[in-house]
Design an enzyme around this catalytic site. Structure first.
Site, PDB file in Angstrom:
ATOM      1  N   GLU A 143       0.819  -1.221   0.000  1.00  0.00           N
ATOM      2  CA  GLU A 143       0.000   0.000   0.000  1.00  0.00           C
ATOM      3  C   GLU A 143       0.850   1.267   0.000  1.00  0.00           C
ATOM      4  O   GLU A 143       0.472   2.292   0.564  1.00  0.00           O
ATOM      5  CB  GLU A 143      -0.987   0.014   1.174  1.00  0.00           C
ATOM      6  CG  GLU A 143      -1.908  -1.169   1.238  1.00  0.00           C
ATOM      7  CD  GLU A 143      -2.715  -1.370  -0.032  1.00  0.00           C
ATOM      8  OE1 GLU A 143      -2.879  -0.406  -0.801  1.00  0.00           O
ATOM      9  OE2 GLU A 143      -3.167  -2.498  -0.257  1.00  0.00           O
ATOM     10  N   GLY A 144       2.006   1.197  -0.632  1.00  0.00           N
ATOM     11  CA  GLY A 144       2.937   2.321  -0.663  1.00  0.00           C
ATOM     12  C   GLY A 144       3.957   2.154   0.448  1.00  0.00           C
ATOM     13  O   GLY A 144       3.609   2.169   1.629  1.00  0.00           O
TER      14      GLY A 144
END
Length: 598
Positions: free
Chosen positions: A442-443
Site C-alpha cells: 500500500e505504498g
C-alpha cells in the site's frame, strides 16, 4: 503455540473516553451504537478471533495456499469454514450501508473489531479487508447499476474484492503500467495484461471475486493521466444477479512470500477479460485512491495488531521464564536459583516500549476512524471538512509510522524470548515475518513520508497542519490547567515545537532544493508520529487522572495508564529533538557521493 486475547477493556476505554462515542449518538451511524451493543460486539468479536481464527494462524503459515493446474486456488485447512462462520456472524456487514445489506454502524467500531481479527490471523483478515476497500471505491465512483450488481454480495461476504495496481515492471510509478483496455461494442472493455502481488486474487472462500483493475484505454496518455479504473468480475453477472460464464482472468502463480502465507497473493493474467469503467475515463487513479486510502488505514492497524499479539506472548513468557538474578538483592526470589525476566531492566525496556506503543496506537487509529465517520456524517460542512483534513494529513503517518513501530515491537517481543524466539515452536518468528509486509505494501513507508511532506502538509495552504497544531495546543493547555498528573504536557509541548520548527524548515528549504524535502521526509514522518502518540497519551492520562479515584472505577487500571504516559514522556518524546535535527540536516551529505562510491 502462541496465544491471543482480544484487549476488549483497552478498546472500550478508548471508545468511551478518547473517541467519546456517546457524543455522536445524534448522527445516523452512531444512533444504534449504544454502550451495551458496542460492548457485546467487542466481546463476541474478540471471542471469535481468539477461539476460531487464532488457532488457524500457524496452520495458514505452514500450509500456505495451493494453486492447482486449472488455476484455481485453495486456502489453508480451516480457512473456508472459518470464513463461512465469519460471514454468518455478520462481521463483514458492520459498517456497510444498510441499503446494501450492512448494519450501518460506525467505521470506528468496525475498525476496533478489525484489530482483533488481524492480531488473531492477519492473512485471514486480508480477504475481507481488501473487499471493504473495493466496496468503498464502488460506492463513491460506481454507477447505480454497478452498486446494485456488486455491493450487496460483497457486503455479505458472498463475493470478495481485490485491487490490481502493480505490474512486473512498475510498483509505485503507476504511470508505467501496460495493461490495456480495448472498447467492446456493448460498452464494456476487454482487458489484457499481467498484475502481480494481488492479495486475495484467487481463492475458494467466495462464489465470485470482484477485481478493481487499473488499465489504459487505447489512445490515452501513456502516463498517470491516462489511467482508468475497471471492475472485472471473476464470473460475469447476469441481469438477474446470477453468475454467468467465467471471465478470462486467472491466477498464473502464487507469490512465494516471507510471511502472510495464508493469504493468496497472486500473479493475475487478464486475457481479454470483460470489465466495465468505474467513474470517468482517465480518472482511475483518483478512484483507486479511495480504496488505497482506506487500505492504508487498515495497514496501519496491522502494525498495531502484530505489535499487540507479539507483546502479549512476550509478557506471558517473561512472567514464566526464570533467568539470572535481579540486580538489587531485595528483588531476588530467595527460594529460587533465578528470577523471572521481569526483574531485568532491559527486558522491561522492551516490554514498556511495546505497551506504550500499542495503547497509544490503538487510540490514534480509532480516533482516525472516527474522523472517517465524521467526514461523511458530521452535521455541518465545516465539521466534515475539518475531519477530512485531519485524517488526510495523518493517513500516511498512521500507515508509515505505526507499521514501523509495530514491526519493531514484534522484533523486541521476539527478543524477550532469547534463543527460543528464533525457534519456530514458539511462533514469534511468524509475527515478525507477517509484520514486515505492512511496511512495504500500500505504498512503502518512504513513499508515505514523501506523500506527507510533498502533498499533505502544504495542501490547501497548510490548512490541515495548522488545524492539527491548534488541536495539540488546546489539549496541552487544558492538561496544564488540570495539573498534568503524568508530567507529559511540557515534554509534548517541546516535541510539538520541534515539529513546528521542522515544518517551517521544510517549507523554506524544500522549495529551494527538492532533495531537502526528500532527505528529511522520513524523519519528519517519524516526528509527527511520535507527537501523535504523545498526544494520545496526554488524552489518556488526563482521563485516567479524573477517573482513578471515582467510585466504581478500577484505580489500578488508571494508575497504570498514568505511569505509562509518564514513561512515554521521559523515554520516548525526548527523541523529537534528534528527529528535527535529521530533518534540518538537509540533503547535502546524503546526496554527495557518486553512485560509483557505493
Amino acid at each position: 503455540m502462541p496465544v491471543y486475547a482480544a484487549p476488549v477493556r483497552e478498546t472500550k476505554f478508548v471508545l468511551d473516553h478518547i473517541v467519546e462515542l456517546g457524543k455522536y449518538d445524534n448522527l445516523p451511524a452512531f444512533a444504534n451504537a449504544s454502550s451495551d451493543i458496542v460492548g457485546a460486539i467487542l466481546e463476541e468479536g474478540g471471542r471469535f478471533s481468539s477461539e476460531v481464527l487464532a488457532p488457524l494462524n500457524r496452520i495458514g503459515d505452514e500450509e500456505g495456499c495451493t494453486r492447482h493446474a486449472d488455476g484455481s486456488v485453495t486456502t489453508p485447512t480451516g480457512f473456508k469454514d472459518a470464513y463461512k462462520q465469519f460471514c454468518e456472524g455478520g462481521w463483514t456487514t458492520l459498517s456497510a450501508p444498510e441499503q446494501y445489506g450492512g448494519q450501518g454502524l460506525p467505521q470506528v467500531l468496525a475498525s476496533a473489531v478489525s484489530e482483533y481479527v488481524l492480531s488473531a490471523n492477519q492473512a485471514f483478515e486480508m480477504y475481507h479487508g481488501l473487499t471493504a476497500g473495493a466496496i468503498a471505491s464502488l460506492l463513491v465512483k460506481g454507477t447505480d447499476e454497478q452498486k446494485q450488481m456488486y455491493v450487496p454480495n460483497m457486503v455479505s461476504g458472498k463475493w470478495t474484492g481485490t485491487m490490481n495496481l502493480t505490474e512486473p515492471h512498475c510498483g509505485t510509478d503507476l504511470g508505467l503500467i501496460k495493461t490495456k483496455a480495448d472498447p467492446n461494442a456493448d460498452g464494456s472493455y476487454a482487458l489484457r495484461g499481467t498484475k502481480i502481488f494481488i492479495s486475495s486474487g484467487e481463492h475458494d472462500l467466495a462464489e465470485n471475486i470482484i477485481h478493481l483493475v487499473l488499465a489504459k484505454i487505447a489512445g490515452a496518455p501513456d502516463s498517470v493521466k491516462g489511467i482508468s479504473l475497471f471492475v472485472v468480475p471473476k464470473f460475469l453477472v447476469n441481469e438477474d444477479g446470477s453468475l454467468g460464464e467465467r471471465n478470462p482472468v486467472s491466477c498464473g502463480s502464487i507469490e512465494h512470500k516471507m510471511g502472510i502465507h495464508g493469504n493468496s497473493t497472486c500473479v493475475m493474467n487478464y486475457d481479454g477479460a470483460k470489465g466495465w469503467l468505474v467513474g470517468e475515463a482517465e480518472k482511475g487513479l483518483a478512484a483507486m485512491f479511495i480504496m488505497m486510502n482506506a487500505a492504508r488505514l487498515g495497514v496501519g492497524m496491522q502494525g498495531l495488531a502484530m505489535g499487540e499479539v507479539a507483546y502479549q506472548n512476550a509478557v506471558m513468557y517473561a512472567k514464566d521464564r526464570k533467568q539470572g538474578r535481579a540486580l538489587k538483592p531485595e528483588d531476588r526470589d530467595p527460594d529460587a536459583r533465578a528470577d523471572n525476566l521481569f526483574v531485568h531492566p532491559d527486558v522491561r525496556r522492551m516490554l514498556m516500549e511495546g505497551k506504550a506503543f500499542n495503547e497509544a496506537a490503538r487510540a490514534l487509529i480509532l480516533w482516525g476512524a472516527l474522523q472517517v465517520d465524521l467526514s461523511h456524517q458530521a452535521q455541518t460542512e465545516e465539521e466534515r471538512q475539518s475531519s477530512d483534513d485531519l485524517i488526510s494529513l495523518l493517513t500516511p503517518v498512521i500507515k508509515g509510522y505505526l507499521t514501523d513501530r509495530g514491526f519493531e515491537t514484534a522484533v523486541n517481543s521476539q527478543q524477550v524470548f532469547g534463543g527460543h524466539g528464533y525457534i519456530r515452536e514458539w511462533g514469534m518468528d511468524q509475527f515478525v515475518r507477517d509484520a514486515r509486509i505492512a511496511q512495504i505494501y500500500e505504498g512503502t513507508n518512504g513513499v508515505q513520508a514523501m506523500d506527507l511532506v510533498g502533498r499533505k502538509i502544504g495542501k490547501d495552504g497548510g490548512r490541515a497542519i495548522r488545524a492539527f497544531f491548534d488541536l495539540l495546543g488546546r489539549d496541552i493547555a487544558d492538561a496544564k490547567a488540570a495539573g498534568d498528573p503524568a508530567g507529559i504536557a511540557t515534554p509534548l509541548e517541546g516535541a510539538v515545537q520541534h515539529l513546528q520548527a521542522a515544518t517551517m524548515w521544510l517549507a523554506q528549504n524544500g522549495m529551494a532544493d527538492p532533495n531537502n524535502a526528500g532527505a528529511g521526509a522520513y524523519a519528519y514522518m517519524q516526528l509527527m508520529g511520535l507527537v501523535s502518540l504523545g498526544w494520545m497519551w496526554l488524552k489518556m492520562a488526563g482521563v485516567s487522572a479524573r477517573l482513578k479515584d471515582q467510585a466504581g472505577e478500577d484505580k489500578s487500571f488508571h494508575e497504570t495508564k498514568i505511569i505509562t504516559a509518564r514513561y512515554f514522556a521521559q523515554r520516548e518524546l525526548v527523541a523529537a529533538s534528534t528527529l528535527r535535527k535529521k530533518v534540518e540536516a538537509g540533503a547535502e551529505s546524503l546526496m554527495a557521493l557518486p553512485v560509483e562510491a557505493f
